[in-house]
Design an enzyme around this catalytic site. Structure first.
Site, PDB file in Angstrom:
ATOM      1  N   ASP A   9      43.974 -25.293  15.256  1.00  0.00           N
ATOM      2  CA  ASP A   9      45.355 -24.823  15.285  1.00  0.00           C
ATOM      3  C   ASP A   9      45.726 -23.804  16.068  1.00  0.00           C
ATOM      4  O   ASP A   9      45.516 -22.898  16.667  1.00  0.00           O
ATOM      5  CB  ASP A   9      46.430 -24.660  13.571  1.00  0.00           C
ATOM      6  CG  ASP A   9      45.229 -23.153  13.413  1.00  0.00           C
ATOM      7  OD1 ASP A   9      43.879 -23.188  13.638  1.00  0.00           O
ATOM      8  OD2 ASP A   9      46.066 -22.529  12.279  1.00  0.00           O
ATOM      9  N   GLU A  49      44.955 -20.641  15.872  1.00  0.00           N
ATOM     10  CA  GLU A  49      43.057 -19.936  16.109  1.00  0.00           C
ATOM     11  C   GLU A  49      42.215 -20.255  15.337  1.00  0.00           C
ATOM     12  O   GLU A  49      40.735 -19.380  15.458  1.00  0.00           O
ATOM     13  CB  GLU A  49      42.679 -19.177  17.003  1.00  0.00           C
ATOM     14  CG  GLU A  49      43.865 -19.312  18.411  1.00  0.00           C
ATOM     15  CD  GLU A  49      43.804 -18.475  19.266  1.00  0.00           C
ATOM     16  OE1 GLU A  49      43.924 -16.921  19.223  1.00  0.00           O
ATOM     17  OE2 GLU A  49      43.457 -18.910  20.785  1.00  0.00           O
TER      18      GLU A  49
END
Ligand SMILES: *[C@@H]1O[C@H](CO)[C@@H](O)[C@H](O)[C@H]1NC(C)=O
Ligand SMILES: *[C@@H]1O[C@H](CO)[C@@H](O)[C@H](O)[C@H]1NC(C)=O
Ligand SMILES: *[C@@H]1O[C@H](CO)[C@@H](O)[C@H](O)[C@H]1NC(C)=O
Ligand SMILES: *[C@@H]1O[C@H](CO)[C@@H](O)[C@H](O)[C@H]1NC(C)=O
Ligand SMILES: *[C@@H]1O[C@H](CO)[C@@H](O)[C@H](O)[C@H]1NC(C)=O
Ligand SMILES: *[C@@H]1O[C@H](CO)[C@@H](O)[C@H](O)[C@H]1NC(C)=O
Ligand SMILES: *[C@@H]1O[C@H](CO)[C@@H](O)[C@H](O)[C@H]1NC(C)=O
Ligand SMILES: *[C@@H]1O[C@H](CO)[C@@H](O)[C@H](O)[C@H]1NC(C)=O
Ligand SMILES: *[C@@H]1O[C@H](CO)[C@@H](O)[C@H](O)[C@H]1NC(C)=O
Ligand SMILES: *[C@@H]1O[C@H](CO)[C@@H](O)[C@H](O)[C@H]1NC(C)=O
Length: 644
Positions: A350, A353
């Site tokens: 995402d 991270e």
């Protein structure tokens, strides 16, 4: 466990509480399996008061393990949400076995049966399974129900002159400061930095940051920053300023092509992070992050469209922006778009991270890239690519409905099991997904009722999490919006992780403001507001005075319409007032502000923080009809990237 003693209470008081009893834990085994071919065993489980607890013995066959417990929900269905992942809890004996466990509130989905325990030993590529098929009975007190949103703590109305002057185009305003500080981080004056890169953050007079070390060129952050440059390019009327933006954007396009051709890419074009010399960062990291190719392509297509409208040549666009087939060393867009078309359905990390899954944010920006890309490829005379992108866009769009969760009454930030304890499934990534990913075609637009209800539940979730949410007015008595972080369960404090360590972020708070302004603009363009039972709670909280009703339509300019829009604009400014309130006197923006004190925290001079204040300011100017606002800022021109 003591829990809820049914026998001590009269039957009358307990009427309806079939689950009113003490917690019950079912123990299956209390020692590690002795059969040497068995690599996992569920040890015990309970489902008490709506929380599923489980512990399991896991053989330590490799370092990277994913341990998942699959179940069926209250409807007896198995879905991508009806899974909990267990986490490491302790080693056993000499370390050849480990205890893994979970304690996750799953009451919103409910549970009827444990299906299987699955252990993926990813380093050795093996998967081990224990089939369970165990019916589960709820015990303990009744499970909590989905809370209703709270009553509003304030009713701000209309735009504030404090915010208007804070965002003015004058030297020394926050907008001007954000503008200048952002440009210091574009083509930064750091030895060895390549042309067209953006440093994610810096602190103090030196660029050297070690704690945290953000001295990298992140694909996502760079594209979002360059999108602001693109807006400035479009609006600028002074030739010198316009040329400067144009040069930066062409350098950025070339830098992106260089990244695509780096021989060290481990996960293709989803590689998230490069050194400032624009060579690949190869250390351990959350990769791939498949939003980056999409956001980069969006920015460059928008730039190319403005460039063409401004009399630029189509051959230059093909050579320096679009046609990766003919000009692979200089034109990145086609390649990024085709990557998105073939990889959108693969899970990736995402925007924070942290989690590999199917993300709403990533899907939204990928969708926008594909939709814009199909039209842009046609403009480039490339009907084959256009067709590929259109087909992918249609297939991707069909998956978006899965993110709406009627039980939680939100758009889920990811469609998969609870990860990192994010059991609320709330994340500002959903708002950012709409802001960065709305393709202008009515699909998950700003005023979508699911988007509005999600924004309400997300924003109010932080009230009980951050102590500074209790400071609801500034020194002038004006309303402060709710401080907004990434998600309520966040533990990242800007340098490390800490219990209750997550803080509000400037860019997340600015994102709420931007959403509210864009909602306002979209209603004005539509000429009316209509409510559904999904969007009603949003208006009840943010515009209670209007008293809007489900099924009614309120026409532009009517009294109730104006009251509703006044509430939305008032809250938009209240969110920005919170950003302002916790911005230090010099106007510089870090990543976060402390949840208890409001003091800036984490990376200093975060480029994305500046970009987020500027895009919120642009959206505010748009709803206020200030057509010259972006131009005024753009025409200030880049002072230069000398280190202040
Ligand atoms: C050991 O486990 C394997 C695989 O689960 C199974 O096939 C085998 O029958 C077990 N052996 C004994 C002695 O239980
Ligand atoms: C560790 O302990 C297990 C029993 O729990 C035993 O089977 C195994 O051989 C031991 N390993 C080592 C390296 O001593
Ligand atoms: C479930 O786990 C939590 C956290 O470890 C613990 O506080 C709670 O007592 C457990 N519940 C039961 C029924 O064991
Ligand atoms: C475990 O259960 C899930 C959900 O039904 C299923 O998708 C998965 O294939 C099962 N795993 C195995 C290895 O049977
Ligand atoms: C669950 O409840 C059913 C019906 O009340 C009962 O027959 C069963 O034994 C219970 N199971 C467990 C694991 O307690
Ligand atoms: C790029 O910078 C990194 C980090 O400073 C360094 O390790 C690497 O050798 C550099 N690569 C080139 C090609 O200069
Ligand atoms: C992207 O798609 C291509 C073509 O289908 C495939 O070879 C590649 O492994 C995918 N990459 C990722 C990161 O999913
Ligand atoms: C805010 O104040 C209320 C009332 O004093 C209190 O209950 C709540 O815990 C406070 N919130 C935070 C996050 O401290
Ligand atoms: C953040 O967490 C790290 C690691 O737990 C800790 O060392 C640091 O002091 C924390 N930072 C702040 C500002 O509290
Ligand atoms: C909205 O109404 C529909 C249809 O009546 C219903 O299924 C749904 O649960 C309602 N949703 C909310 C959030 O009230």
């Amino acid at each position: 466990m003591k829990g809820f003693l049914a026998s001590a209470v009269s039957g009358l008081a307990l009427a309806g509480f079939v689950s009113g009893q003490a917690c019950q834990t079912t123990t299956l085994t209390s020692s590690v399996p002795t059969n040497s071919s068995t690599k996992l065993a569920l040890a015990s489980y309970s489902y008490c008061g709506g929380t599923l607890n489980a512990t399991a013995y896991i053989a330590n066959v490799d370092y990277n393990k994913v341990v998942s417990l699959y179940y069926t929900n209250a409807q007896g269905q198995s879905t991508p949400l009806s899974v909990v992942n267990l986490g490491y809890s302790s080693g056993i004996g000499n370390g050849s076995w480990e205890l893994w466990s979970t304690s996750t509130p799953i009451y919103i989905d409910g549970i009827t049966k444990l299906l299987n325990l699955t252990y993926q030993a990813t380093d050795v590529g093996k998967t081990y399974v224990q089939t369970l098929n165990l019916p589960v009975n709820a015990t303990g007190g009744p499970a909590p129900t989905l809370p209703s949103p709270p009553a509003p703590y304030a009713t701000p109305k209309g735009f504030g002159s404090d915010i208007t002057s804070w965002l003015s185009v004058n030297i020394g305003s926050e907008s001007e400061t954000a503008f200048q500080r952002m440009f210091l981080n574009i083509n930064p004056a750091i030895p060895g930095a390549a042309e067209g890169v953006v440093v994610a953050a810096r602190s103090g007079p030196s660029y050297i940051q070690t704690n945290p070390d953000y001295e990298y060129n992140w694909v996502r952050d760079a594209s979002l920053t360059m999108d602001v440059v693109q807006s400035l390019y479009s609006a600028a009327t002074k030739a010198k300023a316009k040329t400067a933006y144009q040069n930066i954007l062409f350098e950025y396009a070339a830098a992106r092509a260089t990244e695509q051709n780096d021989p060290g890419l481990q996960t293709g074009l989803g590689e998230p992070k490069f050194y400032l010399n624009n060579t690949i960062f190869t250390g351990p990291w959350g990769r791939p992050q498949n939003d980056g190719p999409a956001t980069s392509a969006i920015t460059l297509m928008e730039f190319a469209t403005s460039y063409l409208a401004n009399g630029g040549s189509i051959d230059t666009v093909k050579q320096k922006i679009y046609d990766s087939a003919t000009f692979p060393a200089s034109a990145p867009v086609m390649k990024d778009l085709l990557f998105v078309a073939s990889n959108w359905s693969s899970p990736s990390f995402d925007l924070w991270e942290e989690e590999e899954s199917d993300h709403f944010y990533t899907r939204m920006v990928q969708r926008r890239a594909l939709v814009l890309g199909a039209a842009f490829a046609t403009k480039m005379g490339d009907s084959a690519t256009s067709a590929t992108l259109s087909t992918a866009a249609t297939a991707l769009s069909a998956t978006l409905a899965q993110f709406w969760d009627p039980n939680r009454e939100i758009l889920l930030y990811e469609y998969g099991p609870v990860l990192n304890g994010k059991s609320s499934y709330l994340d500002t990534a959903v708002v950012l997904g709409v802001i960065h990913g709305y393709a202008g075609d009515g699909v998950y637009s700003y005023t979508n009722d699911q988007v509005l209800l999600t924004a309400l539940r997300l924003a109010t979730s932080f009230i009980d999490v951050y102590a500074i949410a209790n400071t609801t007015t500034d020194s002038a008595g004006l309303t402060l919006g709710i401080p907004i972080g990434r998600y309520p369960e966040d533990v990242y404090n800007g340098t490390g992780t800490q219990t209750n360590g997550g803080n509000p972020w400037y860019l997340c708070t600015a994102a709420l403001a931007q959403l509210f302004y864009s909602v306002s603009t979209e209603y004005a363009d539509a000429g009316s507001i209509s409510l559904t039972n999904i969007s009603k709670p949003f208006f009840d909280y943010f515009a209670p005075a209007a008293g809007l009703q489900v099924g009614q339509t309120y026409t532009y300019g009517s009294r109730k319409y104006n009251q509703a829009i006044g509430g939305l604009n008032g809250w938009g400014d209240a969110f920005l007032r919170t950003v302002k309130h916790y911005t230090p006197a010099d106007g510089y923006l870090s990543e976060e502000y402390n949840r208890n004190t409001g003091v800036p925290q984490g990376a200093g001079d975060l480029t994305w923080s500046y970009a987020s204040v500027l895009t919120a300011a642009f959206a505010r100017a748009e709803v206020r009809g200030q057509k010259g606002y972006v131009r005024g800022l753009a025409d200030l021109g880049v002072v230069g990237n000398t280190v202040a």
